[in-house]
Design a protein around this motif. Structure first.
Motif, PDB file in Angstrom:
ATOM      1  N   PRO A 198      49.345  25.235  21.054  1.00  0.00           N
ATOM      2  CA  PRO A 198      47.934  25.076  21.424  1.00  0.00           C
ATOM      3  C   PRO A 198      47.695  25.323  22.910  1.00  0.00           C
ATOM      4  CG  PRO A 198      48.599  23.338  19.920  1.00  0.00           C
ATOM      5  CD  PRO A 198      49.846  24.090  20.278  1.00  0.00           C
ATOM      6  N   ALA A 199      48.608  24.877  23.756  1.00  0.00           N
ATOM      7  CA  ALA A 199      48.444  25.075  25.200  1.00  0.00           C
ATOM      8  C   ALA A 199      48.474  26.551  25.552  1.00  0.00           C
ATOM      9  CB  ALA A 199      49.535  24.342  25.959  1.00  0.00           C
ATOM     10  N   GLU A 200      49.371  27.313  24.878  1.00  0.00           N
ATOM     11  CA  GLU A 200      49.446  28.749  25.139  1.00  0.00           C
ATOM     12  C   GLU A 200      48.202  29.465  24.646  1.00  0.00           C
ATOM     13  OE1 GLU A 200      54.280  29.500  25.016  1.00  0.00           O
ATOM     14  OE2 GLU A 200      53.123  29.519  23.159  1.00  0.00           O
ATOM     15  N   ASP A 201      47.682  29.040  23.500  1.00  0.00           N
ATOM     16  CA  ASP A 201      46.443  29.627  22.986  1.00  0.00           C
ATOM     17  C   ASP A 201      45.298  29.404  23.962  1.00  0.00           C
ATOM     18  OD1 ASP A 201      47.529  30.644  20.692  1.00  0.00           O
ATOM     19  OD2 ASP A 201      47.037  28.906  19.455  1.00  0.00           O
ATOM     20  N   LYS A 202      45.191  28.181  24.459  1.00  0.00           N
ATOM     21  CA  LYS A 202      44.117  27.860  25.400  1.00  0.00           C
ATOM     22  C   LYS A 202      44.263  28.675  26.670  1.00  0.00           C
ATOM     23  CE  LYS A 202      41.801  23.991  27.700  1.00  0.00           C
ATOM     24  NZ  LYS A 202      41.793  22.517  27.910  1.00  0.00           N
ATOM     25  N   SER A 203      45.490  28.819  27.150  1.00  0.00           N
ATOM     26  CA  SER A 203      45.734  29.599  28.355  1.00  0.00           C
ATOM     27  C   SER A 203      45.338  31.059  28.163  1.00  0.00           C
ATOM     28  CB  SER A 203      47.206  29.509  28.749  1.00  0.00           C
ATOM     29  OG  SER A 203      47.493  30.311  29.860  1.00  0.00           O
ATOM     30  N   SER A 204      45.696  31.604  26.996  1.00  0.00           N
ATOM     31  CA  SER A 204      45.364  32.993  26.688  1.00  0.00           C
ATOM     32  C   SER A 204      43.847  33.196  26.603  1.00  0.00           C
ATOM     33  CB  SER A 204      46.022  33.409  25.379  1.00  0.00           C
ATOM     34  OG  SER A 204      45.688  34.728  25.040  1.00  0.00           O
ATOM     35  N   GLN A 205      43.165  32.239  25.976  1.00  0.00           N
ATOM     36  CA  GLN A 205      41.707  32.330  25.848  1.00  0.00           C
ATOM     37  C   GLN A 205      41.030  32.232  27.216  1.00  0.00           C
ATOM     38  OE1 GLN A 205      41.080  29.107  23.135  1.00  0.00           O
ATOM     39  NE2 GLN A 205      41.588  30.320  21.316  1.00  0.00           N
ATOM     40  N   ALA A 206      41.534  31.343  28.052  1.00  0.00           N
ATOM     41  CA  ALA A 206      40.973  31.208  29.402  1.00  0.00           C
ATOM     42  C   ALA A 206      41.198  32.486  30.197  1.00  0.00           C
ATOM     43  CB  ALA A 206      41.611  30.022  30.115  1.00  0.00           C
ATOM     44  N   ALA A 207      42.369  33.099  30.032  1.00  0.00           N
ATOM     45  CA  ALA A 207      42.664  34.352  30.728  1.00  0.00           C
ATOM     46  C   ALA A 207      41.715  35.451  30.284  1.00  0.00           C
ATOM     47  CB  ALA A 207      44.107  34.762  30.468  1.00  0.00           C
ATOM     48  N   SER A 208      41.386  35.476  28.996  1.00  0.00           N
ATOM     49  CA  SER A 208      40.464  36.478  28.475  1.00  0.00           C
ATOM     50  C   SER A 208      39.077  36.319  29.094  1.00  0.00           C
ATOM     51  CB  SER A 208      40.381  36.363  26.945  1.00  0.00           C
ATOM     52  OG  SER A 208      39.481  37.314  26.424  1.00  0.00           O
ATOM     53  N   LYS A 209      38.622  35.067  29.217  1.00  0.00           N
ATOM     54  CA  LYS A 209      37.330  34.818  29.854  1.00  0.00           C
ATOM     55  C   LYS A 209      37.356  35.288  31.308  1.00  0.00           C
ATOM     56  CE  LYS A 209      34.723  31.308  29.079  1.00  0.00           C
ATOM     57  NZ  LYS A 209      34.046  30.008  28.827  1.00  0.00           N
ATOM     58  N   LEU A 210      38.426  34.957  31.992  1.00  0.00           N
ATOM     59  CA  LEU A 210      38.538  35.355  33.392  1.00  0.00           C
ATOM     60  C   LEU A 210      38.491  36.869  33.542  1.00  0.00           C
ATOM     61  CD1 LEU A 210      41.244  32.880  34.729  1.00  0.00           C
ATOM     62  CD2 LEU A 210      38.964  33.201  35.682  1.00  0.00           C
ATOM     63  N   GLN A 211      39.169  37.581  32.651  1.00  0.00           N
ATOM     64  CA  GLN A 211      39.175  39.042  32.734  1.00  0.00           C
ATOM     65  C   GLN A 211      37.765  39.599  32.581  1.00  0.00           C
ATOM     66  OE1 GLN A 211      42.038  41.192  30.478  1.00  0.00           O
ATOM     67  NE2 GLN A 211      43.771  40.253  31.502  1.00  0.00           N
ATOM     68  N   ASP A 212      36.987  39.039  31.671  1.00  0.00           N
ATOM     69  CA  ASP A 212      35.606  39.501  31.491  1.00  0.00           C
ATOM     70  C   ASP A 212      34.810  39.315  32.772  1.00  0.00           C
ATOM     71  OD1 ASP A 212      36.150  40.174  28.888  1.00  0.00           O
ATOM     72  OD2 ASP A 212      35.275  38.371  28.018  1.00  0.00           O
ATOM     73  N   TYR A 213      34.913  38.150  33.359  1.00  0.00           N
ATOM     74  CA  TYR A 213      34.168  37.863  34.586  1.00  0.00           C
ATOM     75  C   TYR A 213      34.654  38.724  35.751  1.00  0.00           C
ATOM     76  CZ  TYR A 213      32.080  33.638  32.472  1.00  0.00           C
ATOM     77  OH  TYR A 213      31.357  32.760  31.695  1.00  0.00           O
ATOM     78  N   ILE A 214      35.975  38.822  35.898  1.00  0.00           N
ATOM     79  CA  ILE A 214      36.536  39.551  37.028  1.00  0.00           C
ATOM     80  C   ILE A 214      36.210  41.036  36.954  1.00  0.00           C
ATOM     81  CG2 ILE A 214      38.694  40.295  38.117  1.00  0.00           C
ATOM     82  CD1 ILE A 214      39.846  37.533  37.423  1.00  0.00           C
ATOM     83  N   ALA A 215      36.249  41.613  35.750  1.00  0.00           N
ATOM     84  CA  ALA A 215      35.975  43.038  35.606  1.00  0.00           C
ATOM     85  C   ALA A 215      34.584  43.387  36.134  1.00  0.00           C
ATOM     86  CB  ALA A 215      36.112  43.451  34.141  1.00  0.00           C
ATOM     87  N   CYS A 216      33.590  42.566  35.791  1.00  0.00           N
ATOM     88  CA  CYS A 216      32.232  42.830  36.279  1.00  0.00           C
ATOM     89  C   CYS A 216      32.126  42.564  37.774  1.00  0.00           C
ATOM     90  CB  CYS A 216      31.214  41.976  35.519  1.00  0.00           C
ATOM     91  SG  CYS A 216      30.727  42.687  33.918  1.00  0.00           S
ATOM     92  N   TYR A 217      32.750  41.495  38.234  1.00  0.00           N
ATOM     93  CA  TYR A 217      32.725  41.196  39.665  1.00  0.00           C
ATOM     94  C   TYR A 217      33.299  42.373  40.455  1.00  0.00           C
ATOM     95  CZ  TYR A 217      33.944  39.070  44.149  1.00  0.00           C
ATOM     96  OH  TYR A 217      34.074  38.818  45.488  1.00  0.00           O
ATOM     97  N   ASN A 218      34.452  42.864  40.038  1.00  0.00           N
ATOM     98  CA  ASN A 218      35.099  43.954  40.760  1.00  0.00           C
ATOM     99  C   ASN A 218      34.265  45.228  40.764  1.00  0.00           C
ATOM    100  OD1 ASN A 218      37.341  42.531  41.576  1.00  0.00           O
ATOM    101  ND2 ASN A 218      38.684  43.300  39.977  1.00  0.00           N
ATOM    102  N   SER A 219      33.552  45.490  39.681  1.00  0.00           N
ATOM    103  CA  SER A 219      32.815  46.745  39.573  1.00  0.00           C
ATOM    104  C   SER A 219      31.449  46.703  40.248  1.00  0.00           C
ATOM    105  CB  SER A 219      32.648  47.128  38.097  1.00  0.00           C
ATOM    106  OG  SER A 219      31.930  46.133  37.393  1.00  0.00           O
ATOM    107  N   LEU A 220      30.914  45.520  40.509  1.00  0.00           N
ATOM    108  CA  LEU A 220      29.556  45.421  41.045  1.00  0.00           C
ATOM    109  C   LEU A 220      29.455  44.778  42.423  1.00  0.00           C
ATOM    110  CD1 LEU A 220      27.712  44.307  37.779  1.00  0.00           C
ATOM    111  CD2 LEU A 220      27.406  46.479  38.969  1.00  0.00           C
ATOM    112  N   ASP A 221      30.308  43.829  42.717  1.00  0.00           N
ATOM    113  CA  ASP A 221      30.123  43.023  43.919  1.00  0.00           C
ATOM    114  C   ASP A 221      30.240  43.836  45.208  1.00  0.00           C
ATOM    115  OD1 ASP A 221      29.800  39.989  44.527  1.00  0.00           O
ATOM    116  OD2 ASP A 221      31.298  40.654  45.970  1.00  0.00           O
TER     117      ASP A 221
END
Length: 354
Positions: free
Chosen positions: A63-86
């Motif tokens: 469960p801890a690894e699943d949560k970590s993976s899901q959190a990483a996926s959210k971060l990637q979504d946010y970071i991708a837009c930040y990097n392309s627009l900011d």
């Protein structure tokens, strides 16, 4: 007698740092991988247990690894837009401020040079806004980051619309026909929106960094424990050290001795990683050579920056003339040059993890 080392305030006010994509639950694929859809990425999820008995197959992840993976996926979504627009948004703001000398009152109409603004991709902003809405709903909930993301994208959407109108007005030189009437009318909401965006950008960046640091640290500890100092761990480790170093070097001034120690740590990890890849050439993806080149560029720029501060080396008159948007990155030892090298390093690293 020596001129101050600081960068002019209008340059140093915002040095946009590209963010490292969340790497939790990912590793580098060997170059011989036959999975083109996942080039540069491989799950570190344990392989399924052997079957052939009546016992249930153990779960693939904890469960801890699943949560970590899901959190990483959210971060990637946010970071991708930040990097392309900011970065583009901050460059547009800097361009406007470079010729509007009085931001309290706006254009006077007597400006000798009118640069206008750079375009911001409003369609991309719209896509990111829709993406952020879905990402915020995904598990696990990251209240501070999700709230910062919403505030950021809303501020960016508002600014993007204002910039689109103003950019067209100035690029078409309509100010020559109305004596800057519309330019003066646009200024107050534009300046206010710029200020709001900059505030939200700082908060969002800080929240991403906090979550990403936590994710990377946890994954590095796991990899070192389970796999040892192989490429997935080494890659994360030297990029993490690069981030720590950049945080210091991006400041107007810093402790040169402490920076020298961080630089030595970064160099040692980078050298260990490069040596590992040379001995295990099949361990790295095809994009590794580009990352290695950017590693060397950042190393050199970081050394120049540390020397500039350590030796109290003032900028020459010629260098001071170049310390402005668009050319400051060409000055050895400047914040902008090391920032540019770092951002290129991050981009090369992110390509391996997409």
């Amino acid at each position: 007698m020596n001129a101050p080392l600081h960068t002019p305030a209008h340059i140093a006010s915002k040095l946009t740092i590209r963010l490292l994509l969340a790497l939790a639950a990912t590793a580098l694929l060997p170059a011989c991988s036959k999975k083109p859809d996942n080039a540069g990425l491989a799950s570190t999820t344990p392989a399924p247990a052997s079957v052939g008995n009546s016992q249930a197959t153990p779960p693939l992840t904890t469960p801890a690894e699943d949560k970590s993976s899901q959190a990483a996926s959210k971060l990637q979504d946010y970071i991708a837009c930040y990097n392309s627009l900011d970065g583009d948004t901050h460059r547009s703001i800097a361009r406007y401020r470079s010729w509007v000398k009085d931001m309290s009152n706006g254009p006077s109409g007597k400006e000798v040079v009118v640069y206008g603004l750079y375009k911001i991709d409003v369609d991309h902003i719209s896509r990111c806004k829709a993406s952020f809405a879905q990402t915020a709903k995904a598990s696990p909930a990251l209240p501070r980051l999700d709230a910062a993301a919403e505030s950021y994208i809303n501020a960016l959407a508002e600014l993007g619309a204002l910039v689109a109108d103003a950019e067209q007005y100035y690029s078409r030189e309509n100010y020559k026909d109305d004596a800057f009437a519309k330019g003066r009318k646009l200024h107050a909401p534009l300046a206010a929106s710029m200020k709001t965006f900059e505030e939200k950008s700082t908060v969002f960046s800080d929240q991403i960094e906090a979550e990403n640091d936590q994710s990377l640290d946890a994954e590095m500890q796991r990899l070192e424990k389970t796999e040892g100092r192989q490429l997935p761990y080494l890659h994360m480790a030297f990029m993490s050290k690069a981030k720590q170093l950049m945080r210091m070097l991006g400041e107007e001034t810093f402790d040169a001795v402490a920076a020298g120690k961080l630089l030595a740590d970064y160099e040692n990890l980078a050298d260990e990683t490069i040596a590992y890849v040379k001995k295990n050439s099949d361990s790295a993806s095809s994009g590794w050579s580009q990352l290695e080149r950017k590693t060397e560029d950042f190393r050199k720029a970081a050394k120049e920056r540390v020397r500039r501060i350590r030796d109290k080396q003032a900028y020459s008159e010629g260098e001071k003339m170049m310390l402005k948007p668009g050319s400051a990155w060409m000055v050895d030892g400047s914040q902008e040059k090391v920032m540019r090298a770092y951002n290129d390093l991050i981009e090369a690293s992110n390509r391996l993890n997409r």
